[in-house]
Motif scaffolding. Sequence first.
Motif, PDB file in Angstrom:
ATOM      1  N   UNK A 122      17.935   3.953   8.445  1.00 44.19           N
ATOM      2  CA  UNK A 122      19.100   3.162   8.853  1.00 44.19           C
ATOM      3  C   UNK A 122      20.256   4.032   9.354  1.00 44.19           C
ATOM      4  N   UNK A 123      20.026   5.346   9.424  1.00 46.11           N
ATOM      5  CA  UNK A 123      21.024   6.248   9.993  1.00 46.11           C
ATOM      6  C   UNK A 123      22.073   6.738   9.016  1.00 46.11           C
ATOM      7  N   UNK A 124      21.773   6.687   7.721  1.00 48.28           N
ATOM      8  CA  UNK A 124      22.739   7.118   6.719  1.00 48.28           C
ATOM      9  C   UNK A 124      22.195   8.283   5.904  1.00 48.28           C
ATOM     10  N   UNK A 125      23.088   9.163   5.508  1.00 44.70           N
ATOM     11  CA  UNK A 125      22.721  10.233   4.590  1.00 44.70           C
ATOM     12  C   UNK A 125      22.834   9.698   3.169  1.00 44.70           C
ATOM     13  N   UNK A 126      22.250  10.400   2.228  1.00 42.18           N
ATOM     14  CA  UNK A 126      22.371   9.993   0.834  1.00 42.18           C
ATOM     15  C   UNK A 126      23.813  10.152   0.364  1.00 42.18           C
ATOM     16  N   UNK A 127      24.544  11.068   0.961  1.00 41.75           N
ATOM     17  CA  UNK A 127      25.961  11.218   0.630  1.00 41.75           C
ATOM     18  C   UNK A 127      26.724   9.945   1.005  1.00 41.75           C
ATOM     19  N   UNK A 128      26.376   9.366   2.162  1.00 43.33           N
ATOM     20  CA  UNK A 128      27.020   8.120   2.583  1.00 43.33           C
ATOM     21  C   UNK A 128      26.629   6.969   1.665  1.00 43.33           C
ATOM     22  N   UNK A 129      25.368   6.915   1.292  1.00 48.68           N
ATOM     23  CA  UNK A 129      24.915   5.877   0.365  1.00 48.68           C
ATOM     24  C   UNK A 129      25.624   6.043  -0.973  1.00 48.68           C
ATOM     25  N   UNK A 130      25.728   7.265  -1.434  1.00 45.70           N
ATOM     26  CA  UNK A 130      26.400   7.541  -2.709  1.00 45.70           C
ATOM     27  C   UNK A 130      27.876   7.157  -2.640  1.00 45.70           C
ATOM     28  N   UNK A 131      28.511   7.379  -1.511  1.00 50.30           N
ATOM     29  CA  UNK A 131      29.922   7.002  -1.338  1.00 50.30           C
ATOM     30  C   UNK A 131      30.081   5.492  -1.470  1.00 50.30           C
ATOM     31  N   UNK A 132      29.200   4.726  -0.833  1.00 49.53           N
ATOM     32  CA  UNK A 132      29.251   3.263  -0.928  1.00 49.53           C
ATOM     33  C   UNK A 132      28.969   2.824  -2.361  1.00 49.53           C
ATOM     34  N   UNK A 133      27.987   3.467  -3.003  1.00 49.47           N
ATOM     35  CA  UNK A 133      27.674   3.148  -4.402  1.00 49.47           C
ATOM     36  C   UNK A 133      28.891   3.362  -5.289  1.00 49.47           C
ATOM     37  N   UNK A 134      29.569   4.490  -5.089  1.00 50.45           N
ATOM     38  CA  UNK A 134      30.756   4.824  -5.884  1.00 50.45           C
ATOM     39  C   UNK A 134      31.877   3.812  -5.641  1.00 50.45           C
ATOM     40  N   UNK A 135      32.083   3.440  -4.385  1.00 49.58           N
ATOM     41  CA  UNK A 135      33.116   2.442  -4.070  1.00 49.58           C
ATOM     42  C   UNK A 135      32.830   1.116  -4.764  1.00 49.58           C
ATOM     43  N   UNK A 136      31.562   0.705  -4.744  1.00 44.38           N
ATOM     44  CA  UNK A 136      31.189  -0.546  -5.403  1.00 44.38           C
ATOM     45  C   UNK A 136      31.372  -0.440  -6.917  1.00 44.38           C
ATOM     46  N   UNK A 137      31.042   0.723  -7.481  1.00 43.02           N
ATOM     47  CA  UNK A 137      31.218   0.930  -8.916  1.00 43.02           C
ATOM     48  C   UNK A 137      32.693   0.889  -9.279  1.00 43.02           C
ATOM     49  N   UNK A 138      33.532   1.535  -8.461  1.00 48.44           N
ATOM     50  CA  UNK A 138      34.965   1.524  -8.729  1.00 48.44           C
ATOM     51  C   UNK A 138      35.525   0.106  -8.667  1.00 48.44           C
ATOM     52  N   UNK A 139      35.040  -0.692  -7.730  1.00 49.56           N
ATOM     53  CA  UNK A 139      35.555  -2.044  -7.522  1.00 49.56           C
ATOM     54  C   UNK A 139      34.970  -3.058  -8.509  1.00 49.56           C
ATOM     55  N   UNK A 140      33.658  -2.983  -8.768  1.00 50.60           N
ATOM     56  CA  UNK A 140      32.979  -4.019  -9.541  1.00 50.60           C
ATOM     57  C   UNK A 140      32.338  -3.507 -10.832  1.00 50.60           C
ATOM     58  N   UNK A 141      32.362  -2.191 -11.030  1.00 48.18           N
ATOM     59  CA  UNK A 141      31.746  -1.620 -12.224  1.00 48.18           C
ATOM     60  C   UNK A 141      30.289  -1.274 -11.984  1.00 48.18           C
ATOM     61  N   UNK A 142      29.698  -0.655 -12.991  1.00 43.60           N
ATOM     62  CA  UNK A 142      28.286  -0.293 -12.934  1.00 43.60           C
ATOM     63  C   UNK A 142      27.489  -1.212 -13.850  1.00 43.60           C
ATOM     64  N   UNK A 143      26.465  -0.662 -14.462  1.00 46.41           N
ATOM     65  CA  UNK A 143      25.630  -1.437 -15.373  1.00 46.41           C
ATOM     66  C   UNK A 143      25.513  -0.763 -16.734  1.00 46.41           C
TER      67      UNK A 143
END
Length: 113
Positions: A75-96
């Motif tokens: 999809x044209x993304x690095x794992x760093x980019x995926x990790x950045x989105x994951x972190x943003x979602x965790x900051x906004x909505x929490x983890x598990x």
Amino acid sequence: MPIYNKLVRDKIPQIIEESGKKYTLEILNDHDYIKYLKLKSYEELDEYCASHSNEDAVEELADLLEVIHALANYHGFSMEEVEKVRKEKTDKRGGFQEKILLIEVEDGKQDES
């Protein structure tokens, strides 16, 4: 001769050849590649869900992560980019980490029966 019709890791043909066996393979086009990557993700998740020890679980999680790397790359993304989105979602909505199971949410409407 077993028929697999599944996506395999890049070095599997070499490993098969070194074992003295013959094989048939196909290089996938992009449309089929993403189709088989998605199937592979289900396969690896099923194998993780079926694991019975921490050692088996980490092996299956590593396989699942490899598929996620390939999907991100497709999809044209690095794992760093995926990790950045994951972190943003965790900051906004929490983890598990807190093991929260949501049972029910009232919709605020009164039952009119």
